[in-house]
Design an enzyme around this catalytic site. Sequence first.
Site, mmCIF file in Angstrom:
data_model
loop_
_atom_site.group_PDB
_atom_site.id
_atom_site.type_symbol
_atom_site.label_atom_id
_atom_site.label_comp_id
_atom_site.label_asym_id
_atom_site.label_seq_id
_atom_site.Cartn_x
_atom_site.Cartn_y
_atom_site.Cartn_z
ATOM 1 N N CYS A 89 0.839 -1.198 0.000
ATOM 2 C CA CYS A 89 0.000 0.000 0.000
ATOM 3 C C CYS A 89 0.881 1.258 0.000
ATOM 4 C CB CYS A 89 -0.975 -0.035 1.167
ATOM 5 S SG CYS A 89 -2.386 1.084 0.974
ATOM 6 N N HIS A 195 -3.465 -5.740 1.036
ATOM 7 C CA HIS A 195 -2.807 -5.979 2.323
ATOM 8 C C HIS A 195 -2.814 -7.467 2.688
ATOM 9 C CE1 HIS A 195 -2.398 -1.791 3.919
ATOM 10 N NE2 HIS A 195 -3.398 -1.555 3.098
ATOM 11 N N GLU A 197 -1.091 -8.918 4.916
ATOM 12 C CA GLU A 197 -0.950 -9.076 6.371
ATOM 13 C C GLU A 197 -2.285 -9.046 7.099
ATOM 14 O OE1 GLU A 197 -0.980 -4.588 5.892
ATOM 15 O OE2 GLU A 197 -0.319 -6.345 4.738
#
Length: 219
Positions: A89, A195, A197
């Site tokens: 990002c 994302h 994660e």
Amino acid sequence: MKFGIVVFPGSNCDRDMQDALQNHLNKEVVMLWHKDKDISMFSTDDCIVLPGGFSYGDYLRCGAIARFSPMMQSVIDFANRGGKVLGVCNGFQILCESHLLPGVLLQNKNQQFICSNVYIKGPNTEALKIPIAHGEGRYYADDKLLDELEKNNQVLFTYCSDEGVANEFCNPNGACRGIAGIRNKEGNVFGMMPHPERAVSPLLGNTDGKKVFELLGLN
């Protein structure tokens, strides 16, 4: 493989990334403050991560100010020596501003911040459900560069449907050719808007992010 996570003023996904790497991928993690310079504890077999967020409040172009943080010169040198670098990002934006990756990230086509689950796929992979949260995630490059990226297999991920079909309706931000992530020619610097994660915990009902790290060779 050891991971270093650079923390900028305005980072807001650094702890998410730390949790994903430490608690779900069982990796050693070192947090790196952006004003420091020393990353001598990392070898080129390790990876430095630039997390998501709003470095320096996005007061100029996204990532443009973070590019000049003292740590970034060390990261650039590390990448040029063959060390692995991942930008997610805002981290992707910083990599483009630092010229470690080609192209730019522009304001979303609908000119609105988007926070939702999307599907992405890599070459010869199934569709993976990964969250996005950005206002300036529209990857842009001219046709010549886009052709080079595709020719050199530098396109890591493209937006798609849950069945893996790519079309304009699955492209959340208007990115050129639906690009969600790319790598450099050498194959050691990776940038992506989604994302991974945020998609590693069974408690959240989605672990497709683990497959992203695997596809990048960072598992």
